[in-house]
Motif scaffolding. Structure first.
Motif, PDB file in Angstrom:
ATOM      1  N   GLN A   1       0.826  -1.211   0.000  1.00 34.11           N
ATOM      2  CA  GLN A   1       0.000   0.000   0.000  1.00 34.11           C
ATOM      3  C   GLN A   1       0.858   1.259   0.000  1.00 34.11           C
ATOM      4  OE1 GLN A   1      -3.217   0.236   2.804  1.00 34.11           O
ATOM      5  NE2 GLN A   1      -3.825  -1.887   2.450  1.00 34.11           N
ATOM      6  N   SER A   2       1.974   1.216   0.707  1.00 30.40           N
ATOM      7  CA  SER A   2       2.882   2.369   0.714  1.00 30.40           C
ATOM      8  C   SER A   2       3.424   2.634  -0.688  1.00 30.40           C
ATOM      9  CB  SER A   2       4.038   2.131   1.690  1.00 30.40           C
ATOM     10  OG  SER A   2       3.562   2.024   3.004  1.00 30.40           O
ATOM     11  N   ALA A   3       3.836   1.584  -1.384  1.00 32.63           N
ATOM     12  CA  ALA A   3       4.338   1.742  -2.758  1.00 32.63           C
ATOM     13  C   ALA A   3       3.243   2.259  -3.679  1.00 32.63           C
ATOM     14  CB  ALA A   3       4.893   0.413  -3.268  1.00 32.63           C
ATOM     15  N   ASP A   4       2.044   1.724  -3.535  1.00 34.94           N
ATOM     16  CA  ASP A   4       0.920   2.179  -4.365  1.00 34.94           C
ATOM     17  C   ASP A   4       0.601   3.648  -4.100  1.00 34.94           C
ATOM     18  OD1 ASP A   4       0.808  -0.387  -5.377  1.00 34.94           O
ATOM     19  OD2 ASP A   4      -0.995  -0.956  -4.243  1.00 34.94           O
ATOM     20  N   PHE A   5       0.596   4.018  -2.824  1.00 37.18           N
ATOM     21  CA  PHE A   5       0.331   5.413  -2.464  1.00 37.18           C
ATOM     22  C   PHE A   5       1.378   6.339  -3.077  1.00 37.18           C
ATOM     23  CE2 PHE A   5       1.450   8.981   0.290  1.00 37.18           C
ATOM     24  CZ  PHE A   5       0.257   9.689   0.276  1.00 37.18           C
ATOM     25  N   MET A   6       2.648   5.939  -2.955  1.00 33.91           N
ATOM     26  CA  MET A   6       3.720   6.767  -3.504  1.00 33.91           C
ATOM     27  C   MET A   6       3.641   6.851  -5.027  1.00 33.91           C
ATOM     28  SD  MET A   6       6.883   5.797  -1.015  1.00 33.91           S
ATOM     29  CE  MET A   6       7.949   7.144  -1.508  1.00 33.91           C
ATOM     30  N   ALA A   7       3.242   5.769  -5.682  1.00 33.48           N
ATOM     31  CA  ALA A   7       3.106   5.785  -7.143  1.00 33.48           C
ATOM     32  C   ALA A   7       1.988   6.742  -7.550  1.00 33.48           C
ATOM     33  CB  ALA A   7       2.835   4.379  -7.663  1.00 33.48           C
ATOM     34  N   GLU A   8       0.888   6.714  -6.818  1.00 32.42           N
ATOM     35  CA  GLU A   8      -0.212   7.647  -7.110  1.00 32.42           C
ATOM     36  C   GLU A   8       0.222   9.080  -6.841  1.00 32.42           C
ATOM     37  OE1 GLU A   8      -4.688   8.638  -5.516  1.00 32.42           O
ATOM     38  OE2 GLU A   8      -3.985   6.568  -5.393  1.00 32.42           O
ATOM     39  N   TRP A   9       0.917   9.281  -5.764  1.00 32.98           N
ATOM     40  CA  TRP A   9       1.431  10.608  -5.424  1.00 32.98           C
ATOM     41  C   TRP A   9       2.371  11.094  -6.532  1.00 32.98           C
ATOM     42  CZ3 TRP A   9       6.173  11.345  -1.923  1.00 32.98           C
ATOM     43  CH2 TRP A   9       6.416  12.699  -1.693  1.00 32.98           C
ATOM     44  N   SER A  10       3.257  10.218  -6.981  1.00 34.04           N
ATOM     45  CA  SER A  10       4.198  10.568  -8.036  1.00 34.04           C
ATOM     46  C   SER A  10       3.468  10.976  -9.318  1.00 34.04           C
ATOM     47  CB  SER A  10       5.131   9.392  -8.313  1.00 34.04           C
ATOM     48  OG  SER A  10       6.010   9.685  -9.365  1.00 34.04           O
ATOM     49  N   ALA A  11       2.408  10.241  -9.642  1.00 33.20           N
ATOM     50  CA  ALA A  11       1.653  10.544 -10.866  1.00 33.20           C
ATOM     51  C   ALA A  11       0.996  11.916 -10.791  1.00 33.20           C
ATOM     52  CB  ALA A  11       0.597   9.466 -11.096  1.00 33.20           C
ATOM     53  N   ASN A  12       0.691  12.358  -9.576  1.00 34.28           N
ATOM     54  CA  ASN A  12       0.008  13.652  -9.403  1.00 34.28           C
ATOM     55  C   ASN A  12       0.928  14.760  -8.920  1.00 34.28           C
ATOM     56  OD1 ASN A  12      -2.665  12.720 -10.095  1.00 34.28           O
ATOM     57  ND2 ASN A  12      -2.596  11.564  -8.181  1.00 34.28           N
ATOM     58  N   LEU A  13       2.201  14.471  -8.763  1.00 34.28           N
ATOM     59  CA  LEU A  13       3.152  15.437  -8.239  1.00 34.28           C
ATOM     60  C   LEU A  13       3.348  16.582  -9.230  1.00 34.28           C
ATOM     61  CD1 LEU A  13       5.141  15.955  -5.890  1.00 34.28           C
ATOM     62  CD2 LEU A  13       6.846  14.715  -7.226  1.00 34.28           C
ATOM     63  N   LYS A  14       3.217  17.761  -8.740  1.00 38.09           N
ATOM     64  CA  LYS A  14       3.424  18.949  -9.570  1.00 38.09           C
ATOM     65  C   LYS A  14       4.529  19.779  -8.961  1.00 38.09           C
ATOM     66  CE  LYS A  14      -1.350  19.174 -11.228  1.00 38.09           C
ATOM     67  NZ  LYS A  14      -1.320  17.779 -11.470  1.00 38.09           N
ATOM     68  N   LEU A  15       5.639  19.831  -9.668  1.00 33.55           N
ATOM     69  CA  LEU A  15       6.774  20.613  -9.208  1.00 33.55           C
ATOM     70  C   LEU A  15       6.899  21.864 -10.067  1.00 33.55           C
ATOM     71  CD1 LEU A  15       9.359  17.747  -8.704  1.00 33.55           C
ATOM     72  CD2 LEU A  15       8.276  19.109  -6.919  1.00 33.55           C
ATOM     73  N   PRO A  16       7.277  22.979  -9.462  1.00 24.39           N
ATOM     74  CA  PRO A  16       7.479  24.189 -10.264  1.00 24.39           C
ATOM     75  C   PRO A  16       8.637  23.999 -11.242  1.00 24.39           C
ATOM     76  CG  PRO A  16       8.144  24.560  -7.986  1.00 24.39           C
ATOM     77  CD  PRO A  16       7.564  23.189  -8.057  1.00 24.39           C
ATOM     78  N   ASP A  17       8.541  24.636 -12.372  1.00 24.37           N
ATOM     79  CA  ASP A  17       9.624  24.551 -13.388  1.00 24.37           C
ATOM     80  C   ASP A  17      10.810  25.378 -12.981  1.00 24.37           C
ATOM     81  OD1 ASP A  17       8.158  22.845 -14.954  1.00 24.37           O
ATOM     82  OD2 ASP A  17       7.209  24.484 -16.056  1.00 24.37           O
TER      83      ASP A  17
END
Length: 154
Positions: A138-154
């Protein structure tokens, strides 16, 4: 009484990141090189990294190559200069997160395999190991979902 060298906040930050990376099981010099390039914001030659971090050029080279292989640094050159330079990739942070996800997913798979091998007669242990595997999964799945939605400034 000998005088102690006074460290700047940047030098302290670089040393702290080395310790953080070491606590996570990585080589502290790699963490120090990575952060040196973060704060400098420009390509650095291996000999400059070595001098700034008070390490050998061979150690700088080994750890810079390791960071480049992980998708965090780019090996480059400067016109008219034959030295190897390394610079921070424009957005290395998602690669850090992907590496974390891979490590946690790998741990989950190993724990799941261990759970499968525990005999049914040892139901208590089997269930506790299954719960541990589920935590990692579940931790890996959560992090993968977080990564997919991560928005970093350019």
């Amino acid at each position: 009484m000998s005088e102690c060298a006074v460290s700047t906040p940047v030098e302290n930050f670089i040393d702290q990141m080395g310790m953080i990376i070491q606590e996570e099981g990585g080589p502290p010099i790699a963490g120090r090189i990575f952060v040196l390039l973060v704060v400098e914001g420009r390509p650095l030659a291996l000999n400059e990294m070595a001098r700034r971090l008070n390490i050998s050029k061979a150690s700088a080279s080994t750890n810079a190559r390791r960071l480049a292989a992980r998708g965090l640094l780019l090996r480059t050159s400067l016109p008219g200069d034959r030295q190897d330079y390394y610079e921070l990739l424009p957005s290395p942070y998602p690669n850090i997160l992907q590496a974390m996800i891979a490590r946690i997913s790998h741990a989950a798979a190993r724990i799941e395999e261990a759970e499968r091998l525990i005999p049914k007669e040892n139901a208590g242990a089997k269930e506790r190991v299954r719960l541990l595997a589920e935590f990692y999964r579940q931790s890996a799945d959560f992090m993968a979902e977080w990564s997919a939605n991560l928005k970093l400034p350019d």
